[in-house]
Design a protein around this motif. Sequence first.
Motif, short mmCIF file in Angstrom:
data_model
loop_
_atom_site.label_atom_id
_atom_site.label_comp_id
_atom_site.label_asym_id
_atom_site.label_seq_id
_atom_site.Cartn_x
_atom_site.Cartn_y
_atom_site.Cartn_z
N GLN A 250 42.71 65.76 33.77
CA GLN A 250 42.18 66.70 34.74
C GLN A 250 43.05 67.95 34.84
OE1 GLN A 250 42.08 63.72 37.84
NE2 GLN A 250 39.87 63.91 37.99
N ALA B 119 42.50 70.14 31.90
CA ALA B 119 41.18 70.77 31.98
C ALA B 119 41.10 71.80 33.10
CB ALA B 119 40.10 69.70 32.18
N THR C 194 35.49 62.68 34.62
CA THR C 194 35.59 64.04 34.10
C THR C 194 34.88 64.10 32.75
OG1 THR C 194 37.78 64.20 35.11
CG2 THR C 194 37.21 65.88 33.48
N ILE D 34 34.07 66.71 29.44
CA ILE D 34 34.42 67.96 28.76
C ILE D 34 33.31 68.23 27.76
CG2 ILE D 34 36.12 69.20 27.39
CD1 ILE D 34 37.28 68.24 30.05
N ALA E 294 34.91 71.90 31.69
CA ALA E 294 35.13 70.63 32.39
C ALA E 294 34.08 70.45 33.48
CB ALA E 294 36.52 70.62 33.01
N GLU F 54 33.49 67.86 36.66
CA GLU F 54 34.19 66.84 37.44
C GLU F 54 33.25 66.24 38.47
OE1 GLU F 54 37.41 64.51 38.69
OE2 GLU F 54 37.10 65.68 36.88
N GLY G 47 35.02 75.38 34.63
CA GLY G 47 34.27 74.16 34.84
C GLY G 47 33.59 74.12 36.19
#
Length: 106
Positions: A21, A24, A35, A37, A42, A44, A65
């Motif tokens: 994390q 990312a 998580t 990718i 990313a 989450e 992300g």
Amino acid sequence: MQRQLGRQVRVVDDSNRPALQKRAGVPADVSSCHTAIADGMAFEGHVPIADMKRALATRPKGVRGLAVGGMPLGSPGMEVPGVKTQAYDVVAFGPGGRRLFARHGS
């Protein structure tokens, strides 16, 4: 998820998710249960596929992300028949700071 995203998906059970994390760029206060990718972005927590697709297609400037903190009822994978869904926000994060990307629920 593979079929919904239209991309190859590989599941990795990383015993050191906090390090993943951090790499990312996921802010600690919105970290969640998993998580993803995809194409360098990313995702989450329980981010809806439609939001993931939109972020991947538009590549918003300054966004690394998207995150949904916690596990709100009604978010993808957290649907409970007969239980009222919770409103929740999808937050964009990255070098450009944070901003609301989408709002879902009642």
